[in-house]
Design a protein around this motif. Structure first.
Motif, mmCIF file in Angstrom:
data_model
loop_
_atom_site.group_PDB
_atom_site.id
_atom_site.type_symbol
_atom_site.label_atom_id
_atom_site.label_comp_id
_atom_site.label_asym_id
_atom_site.label_seq_id
_atom_site.Cartn_x
_atom_site.Cartn_y
_atom_site.Cartn_z
ATOM 1 N N TYR A 104 0.908 -1.180 0.107
ATOM 2 C CA TYR A 104 -0.215 -0.122 -0.041
ATOM 3 C C TYR A 104 0.948 1.304 -0.125
ATOM 4 O O TYR A 104 0.488 2.203 -0.722
ATOM 5 C CB TYR A 104 -1.019 0.044 1.137
ATOM 6 N N PHE A 105 2.080 1.231 0.821
ATOM 7 C CA PHE A 105 2.820 2.388 0.744
ATOM 8 C C PHE A 105 3.464 2.737 -0.456
ATOM 9 O O PHE A 105 3.662 3.691 -0.664
ATOM 10 C CB PHE A 105 3.886 2.349 1.969
ATOM 11 N N THR A 106 4.029 1.622 -1.106
ATOM 12 C CA THR A 106 4.535 1.780 -2.592
ATOM 13 C C THR A 106 3.540 2.377 -3.422
ATOM 14 O O THR A 106 3.875 3.012 -4.273
ATOM 15 C CB THR A 106 4.750 0.312 -2.980
ATOM 16 N N LYS A 107 2.259 1.962 -3.472
ATOM 17 C CA LYS A 107 1.306 2.578 -4.299
ATOM 18 C C LYS A 107 1.358 4.219 -3.982
ATOM 19 O O LYS A 107 1.285 4.839 -4.925
ATOM 20 C CB LYS A 107 -0.034 2.120 -3.961
ATOM 21 N N ALA A 142 14.082 -0.064 3.112
ATOM 22 C CA ALA A 142 14.795 -0.743 1.982
ATOM 23 C C ALA A 142 13.483 -1.712 1.360
ATOM 24 O O ALA A 142 13.487 -1.997 -0.017
ATOM 25 C CB ALA A 142 15.764 -1.750 2.401
ATOM 26 N N LEU A 143 12.482 -2.119 2.252
ATOM 27 C CA LEU A 143 11.266 -2.948 1.711
ATOM 28 C C LEU A 143 10.677 -2.115 0.887
ATOM 29 O O LEU A 143 10.123 -2.307 -0.114
ATOM 30 C CB LEU A 143 10.441 -3.094 3.071
ATOM 31 N N LEU A 144 10.525 -0.528 0.914
ATOM 32 C CA LEU A 144 9.703 0.186 0.121
ATOM 33 C C LEU A 144 10.473 0.591 -1.035
ATOM 34 O O LEU A 144 9.899 0.488 -2.118
ATOM 35 C CB LEU A 144 9.587 1.634 1.196
ATOM 36 N N ALA A 149 11.027 -0.272 -6.785
ATOM 37 C CA ALA A 149 11.933 -0.528 -8.062
ATOM 38 C C ALA A 149 11.159 -1.591 -9.068
ATOM 39 O O ALA A 149 11.318 -1.658 -10.121
ATOM 40 C CB ALA A 149 13.101 -1.314 -7.484
ATOM 41 N N ARG A 150 10.497 -2.504 -8.293
ATOM 42 C CA ARG A 150 9.588 -3.225 -9.295
ATOM 43 C C ARG A 150 8.636 -2.777 -9.721
ATOM 44 O O ARG A 150 8.189 -3.102 -11.221
ATOM 45 C CB ARG A 150 9.142 -4.648 -8.134
ATOM 46 N N THR A 152 8.725 0.483 -10.682
ATOM 47 C CA THR A 152 8.993 1.666 -11.605
ATOM 48 C C THR A 152 9.954 0.887 -12.616
ATOM 49 O O THR A 152 10.237 1.794 -13.789
ATOM 50 C CB THR A 152 9.817 2.680 -10.923
ATOM 51 N N GLY A 153 10.627 0.032 -12.299
ATOM 52 C CA GLY A 153 11.689 -0.680 -13.166
ATOM 53 C C GLY A 153 12.931 -0.069 -13.006
ATOM 54 O O GLY A 153 13.981 -0.182 -14.034
ATOM 55 N N LEU A 154 13.163 0.987 -12.095
ATOM 56 C CA LEU A 154 14.481 1.616 -11.817
ATOM 57 C C LEU A 154 15.445 0.652 -10.815
ATOM 58 O O LEU A 154 14.851 -0.298 -10.527
ATOM 59 C CB LEU A 154 14.221 2.674 -10.999
ATOM 60 N N TYR A 155 16.587 0.756 -11.256
ATOM 61 C CA TYR A 155 17.795 0.127 -10.570
ATOM 62 C C TYR A 155 17.555 0.542 -9.175
ATOM 63 O O TYR A 155 17.632 1.525 -8.528
ATOM 64 C CB TYR A 155 19.104 0.443 -11.185
ATOM 65 N N HIS A 156 17.636 -0.731 -8.340
ATOM 66 C CA HIS A 156 17.654 -0.777 -6.847
ATOM 67 C C HIS A 156 18.980 -0.868 -6.356
ATOM 68 O O HIS A 156 19.684 -1.930 -6.783
ATOM 69 C CB HIS A 156 16.684 -1.609 -6.217
ATOM 70 N N PHE A 157 19.464 -0.140 -5.606
ATOM 71 C CA PHE A 157 20.902 -0.183 -5.113
ATOM 72 C C PHE A 157 20.971 0.138 -3.592
ATOM 73 O O PHE A 157 21.387 1.148 -3.186
ATOM 74 C CB PHE A 157 21.630 1.141 -5.775
ATOM 75 N N PRO A 158 20.494 -1.032 -2.686
ATOM 76 C CA PRO A 158 20.314 -0.854 -1.326
ATOM 77 C C PRO A 158 21.695 -0.559 -0.655
ATOM 78 O O PRO A 158 21.806 -0.185 0.404
ATOM 79 C CB PRO A 158 19.781 -2.106 -0.881
ATOM 80 N N GLU A 159 23.060 -0.843 -1.226
ATOM 81 C CA GLU A 159 24.150 -0.846 -0.703
ATOM 82 C C GLU A 159 24.810 0.333 -1.036
ATOM 83 O O GLU A 159 26.109 0.805 -0.725
ATOM 84 C CB GLU A 159 25.074 -1.940 -1.132
ATOM 85 N N ALA A 160 24.126 1.377 -1.574
ATOM 86 C CA ALA A 160 24.616 2.791 -1.881
ATOM 87 C C ALA A 160 25.162 3.547 -0.907
ATOM 88 O O ALA A 160 26.099 4.278 -0.959
ATOM 89 C CB ALA A 160 23.569 3.431 -2.697
#
Length: 241
Positions: A104-107, A142-144, A149-150, A152-160
């Motif tokens: 829900y928060f992702t939406k 990170a969950l959000l 990312a799923r 939008t299709g954008l690259y997810h970089f949690p270690e940035a």
């Protein structure tokens, strides 16, 4: 579906029956304050009908706080106001293992970030220190960002970004919060961030101190822009928990 009959979907907030899973009921929805224009072109603070001392530059309106102390991030958007009606949602998500709020928060984040998606390259969550991650078991930001990312299709970089200091919970005034997170974050050096436009994802915007320090670290590592996207926006920082 059979599953919906056996386990009927319930409102995430009050537990009443709803049509679709991972949603809230109409009664809870109408009690939420969704942030929309007019708002500050930098920090996203929602304006009332009287803009007071706020001013416009090239058609964009900035709040008095952003006039006095410009932020390191380029722009911030939030979906909901943090208040008595929304508080239980974020506390449940952060501290009570209510990870079912993620979808829900992702939406809401996707809708709030409407003006970021045209030039954004990477999604980066605000990190937790390792000790706090162990005690909480998951990083809600990170969950959000992973879920977004799923979508939008954008690259997810949690270690940035890495949180290199285990600071105490941030409460109190702006000056204390700013000092609390100074030098706390370190960004990964490499081609992934160079000249990229980053969307920094967090659950709550309180004073902007955390986002400012994250943006500084990202830009020091070569990022071109750093946007901030949060589910909630605290209007009166002293009320935040």
């Amino acid at each position: 579906m059979v599953l919906d009959i056996l386990l009927p979907p319930k409102c995430l907030k009050c537990g009443s029956r709803v049509v679709d899973a991972h949603n809230i009921c109409p009664d809870c929805w109408k009690d939420l304050y969704f942030i929309s224009d007019p708002k500050c072109a930098c920090c996203g603070f929602p304006f009332g009908s009287d803009l007071g001392n706020d001013y416009s530059v090239l058609g964009e309106t900035f709040c008095a706080a952003c006039q006095k102390s410009p932020h390191s991030f380029d722009k911030a958007n939030a979906a909901l106001r943090y208040d008595d009606e929304s508080r239980s949602m974020i506390l449940g998500f952060k501290h009570q293992d209510r990870t079912e709020y993620t979808q829900y928060f992702t939406k809401l984040l996707y809708q709030a970030g409407y003006d970021f998606w045209h030039d954004a390259n990477i999604l980066v969550p605000v990190p937790l220190h390792k000790k706090r991650l162990i005690s909480r078991r998951y990083n809600q930001s990170a969950l959000l960002s992973e879920s977004l990312a799923r979508k939008t299709g954008l690259y997810h970089f949690p270690e940035a970004l890495e949180r290199i200091k285990n600071t105490p919970p941030q409460q109190g005034n702006l000056k204390k919060r700013s000092q609390n997170v100074k030098g706390v974050f370190k960004a990964t050096l490499g081609v992934e961030l160079k000249d990229k436009n980053i969307v920094l994802v967090d659950d709550v915007y309180t004073t902007g101190s955390t986002a400012d320090n994250c943006a500084k670290a990202l830009k020091k590592a070569g990022a071109k822009k750093a946007y901030l996207l949060t589910v909630f926006r605290v209007i009166s920082p002293v009320t935040a928990k």
